[in-house]
Write a protein that holds these residues in place. Sequence first.
Motif, short mmCIF file in Angstrom:
data_model
loop_
_atom_site.label_atom_id
_atom_site.label_comp_id
_atom_site.label_asym_id
_atom_site.label_seq_id
_atom_site.Cartn_x
_atom_site.Cartn_y
_atom_site.Cartn_z
N LEU A 66 0.81 -1.22 0.00
CA LEU A 66 0.00 0.00 0.00
C LEU A 66 0.85 1.27 0.00
CD1 LEU A 66 -2.83 -1.05 2.48
CD2 LEU A 66 -3.06 -0.66 0.02
N SER A 67 2.14 1.11 -0.11
CA SER A 67 3.05 2.26 -0.14
C SER A 67 3.30 2.69 -1.58
CB SER A 67 4.38 1.92 0.53
OG SER A 67 5.31 2.97 0.33
N ILE A 68 2.71 3.80 -1.97
CA ILE A 68 2.86 4.29 -3.34
C ILE A 68 4.33 4.56 -3.65
CG2 ILE A 68 2.32 6.20 -4.90
CD1 ILE A 68 -0.41 6.40 -3.53
N GLU A 69 5.01 5.21 -2.73
CA GLU A 69 6.42 5.54 -2.95
C GLU A 69 7.26 4.29 -3.15
OE1 GLU A 69 10.09 7.97 -0.73
OE2 GLU A 69 8.11 7.80 0.23
N ALA A 70 7.02 3.25 -2.34
CA ALA A 70 7.81 2.03 -2.45
C ALA A 70 7.57 1.33 -3.78
CB ALA A 70 7.47 1.08 -1.29
N PHE A 89 -5.52 -3.69 -2.83
CA PHE A 89 -4.37 -2.82 -2.59
C PHE A 89 -4.58 -1.44 -3.25
CE2 PHE A 89 -1.84 -6.90 -1.87
CZ PHE A 89 -1.89 -6.76 -0.49
N LEU A 90 -3.74 -1.08 -4.22
CA LEU A 90 -3.77 0.27 -4.79
C LEU A 90 -4.53 0.35 -6.12
CD1 LEU A 90 -0.03 1.19 -4.12
CD2 LEU A 90 -2.02 2.13 -2.92
N SER A 91 -5.28 -0.69 -6.45
CA SER A 91 -5.86 -0.78 -7.79
C SER A 91 -6.86 0.32 -8.11
CB SER A 91 -6.53 -2.15 -7.99
OG SER A 91 -7.59 -2.33 -7.07
N GLU A 92 -7.57 0.85 -7.12
CA GLU A 92 -8.55 1.91 -7.37
C GLU A 92 -8.14 3.22 -6.70
OE1 GLU A 92 -12.90 0.40 -7.87
OE2 GLU A 92 -12.03 -0.80 -6.27
N ASN A 93 -6.86 3.37 -6.42
CA ASN A 93 -6.36 4.56 -5.76
C ASN A 93 -5.91 5.58 -6.81
OD1 ASN A 93 -4.61 6.48 -4.45
ND2 ASN A 93 -4.43 5.06 -2.73
#
Length: 368
Positions: A66-70, A89-93
């Motif tokens: 869930l870490s965008i930066e990573a 996880f980040l699929s709809e972020n």
Amino acid sequence: MSPLPPFGRLLIANRGEIAIRIIRACRELGISPIAVHSDADGDALHVRAADQSERIGPAAAAESYLSIEAVIDAARRGGVEAVHPGYGFLSENPAFARAVEDAGLVFVGPSAAVLEALGNKLAARRSAAEAGVPIVPGTTVALGDDPGPVEAIGFPVMLKAAAGGGGRGMRRVDAAKELRPAMDAARREALAAFGDGTIYVERMIAPARHVEVQLLGDRHGSLAVLGERDCSVQRRHQKLVEESPSPAVSPTLRTALFESARRVAATVDFHNAATVEFLIDADGNHYFLEMNTRLQVEHGVTELVTGLDIVAWQIRVAAGEALTADVLEASSRGHAIEFRLYAENPYDDFRPTAGRVTAWRMPDGPGV
């Protein structure tokens, strides 16, 4: 199909089953798949199946998947051209989709603007209504502390989180005396799950069928409607059974559902894969619920009845390819059913339980 691979290297910002599924699609398209892993997943199957894997942090998902930066850093190290988020996880972020684009990479999915427009359930309800699509009777603005709007709709009702789904922030309310504690609980759960405690209310439609329509759009204005899936059998707001075609949908209703799905998609600059979800009441009326702007867990059901590789087409569309006639004119053949398996103890309030699997045969083959 284009003679050249859509991309040279693609990062899969996920793990588990969906990572394996995307890796297989990459192999069939001639793309080098690059995985990511936390400290807990260093020896996971998806890591071993990829050409390369980049560490993105410790075991906690908040500090890794869930870490965008990573994830963006991993994409840079991996030398990829595109990022597929899978599901969850980040699929709809939208912030993640924008970060991918800002890094000069291609996000395999709808644009950040579309994720923002349709990720908020209240905004999506308003857009659908303006497009002439029936919505479940309820509010189209945030629910405050005044019980008046709820009482005007009439009990029973469903309280829902504006910022997410999956049953989190959802409460059924059967009487006025239950409303206040249910609102407080729904807001707390929504805030904890999505960082946004905004809720709204819908009338409870019962009995009802829950049917979702699979869409696939390209960047050239073409939209394929790939049939429907019936996901009415649920428990704790989680889908237990998915099947296509729906045994409850007549040809006339199917036409109406497909037209409503097209109208919802037309409210934004849509491309890639998504599903539009509807409720169908006992009289055959359908109501828009939400649009999921990502690949669904159950996409394989649609792949089986259409013969299409939705994951591969997600990647091809992201690379700018136009949908071909066989996709735009695809129809369902046969019937497919998917079940969710649980390891629970039915004699102890269905609590999760450990055990040994004594027999297991995995499906395999192209598109699986």
